[in-house]
Design an enzyme around this catalytic site. Sequence first.
Site, PDB file in Angstrom:
ATOM      1  CB  SER A 172      13.964 -19.487  -2.713  1.00  4.22           C
ATOM      2  OG  SER A 172      13.602 -20.521  -3.603  1.00  4.22           O
ATOM      3  CE  LYS A 173      21.893 -19.725  -4.400  1.00  2.00           C
ATOM      4  NZ  LYS A 173      22.925 -20.081  -3.436  1.00  2.00           N
ATOM      5  NE  ARG A 174      14.723 -25.056  -0.455  1.00  2.00           N
ATOM      6  CZ  ARG A 174      13.765 -24.576   0.327  1.00  2.00           C
ATOM      7  NH1 ARG A 174      12.503 -24.851   0.088  1.00  2.00           N
ATOM      8  NH2 ARG A 174      14.062 -23.817   1.349  1.00  2.00           N
TER       9      ARG A 174
END
Length: 446
Positions: free
Chosen positions: A209-211
């Site tokens: 994920s980008k996070r």
Amino acid sequence: MAIVTRFAPSPTGYLHAGNYRTAVFAYLFAKHSGGRFIVRIEDTDVARSKPEYEANIFEALAWLNLPVDERYRQSEHRPRHRELLEKLVALGAAYVSKETPEKEGDREEVIRFRNPGGAITFTDIIRGDITTDVNDLGDFIIARSYDEPVFHFAVAVDDSDEEVTHVIRGADHISNTARQLLIQRALGFPTPLYAHLPLIMDSSHKKLSKRSGAKALTEYRDLGVLPEALLNYLSFLGWNPGDEREYLSKEELIEAFDLVRVQKGSAVFDEVKLFSVNQHWMRTLSDDEFFSRLSGHLPPNGFTPEKIRKAIPLLKERAQTFEEARELLTGELSCLFEAPEPERERLIAKELPDCPEMTISALQCLLGALKAVPEGASAEAAKEALMPLADAEEAKQKGGRGAVLWPLRYALSGQDRSPDPFTLISILGTSESLARIEKALAILNK
Ligand code: GLU
């Protein structure tokens, strides 16, 4: 029946490699049988959807060389969604429901789907039969108003209107499928086939994920990863051709791809592996091609193309991305482009710190031998001419090979780290190498 697949990203951020794996599989599957590949931008979340993210999606797809046959924007289908919401309400399959708002933003009225109850089964191409007890879903919300359909409703309608035959998407959407099937059935629409792809984990086995730090796909372009390498790598995230091949071109991937060979278990996105696949593809480029792809990563006017061309074998050997190639050219290989300013202390062989004369005589011998090496000679030819001097009996008594080769390499490069002296000579050319050795001798004789 022509196969139609779609990639349906939400333009609410820069998408990472895992998101594009879905596009790659949908594209390959469609093209394997001469079908169409659609991109539908799911921009119904007005607050979070941004034009720059949408533009980045098409930029990334074009760069990956996945041409799009048809483009849609979900928000442009609002009138159609409204028409069908009204139809469902008129049929009694949905109803306007009075709500008690519980938190800010809650509506007093929404449109709910009248749940028929029972179980619904669909056959996932990758996972087999998946059955959901729809009673658990209750009368779920399909729109916040006639002009604000929720995601499930918009997806169910659009897939049908766009005549999508195969919905290929991440396994995180399995639990959405039952709702979408109920909506399609209530509207009397045919159901597409479904294939839910394995999730993609990062190297610490968390969902990519980008996070948690996944790069936007276009960052790999900026790092100098080749699109053919990324396409190759993404295709192998949950699929393989069933034989030993690891490196497949786009044409080969189209030819080999099928959904049946897609695995159920999750796949791991491993940047280290991606870079090594990229190095493979970089090495397959002709020198001209390599040069032209590298050019975009180089500072303007900084380098002479002839020398860069000569350094290409070295770059192919060492660099895994074009940015790494640039780092080499501006770091370890910068001596190819700028004459060094060697320091006297460091020119003197470590083996013979108190005897600069030995280093001087070694360099003089090398100078003499190098004069006989024709301009444009290969590294092997330079080595053949010079190595005997380093291996000679006399040299052995005066500090060994290192006492000859170090001053030579340092005179040519002015750097602690550099390619070997013979490679340097082959790239610099004989006369430039002679000039550098003469300069070093002048410094030593000061
Ligand atoms: N827009 C959804 C997403 O970005 C995909 C919906 C679908 O593929 O059905 O996750």
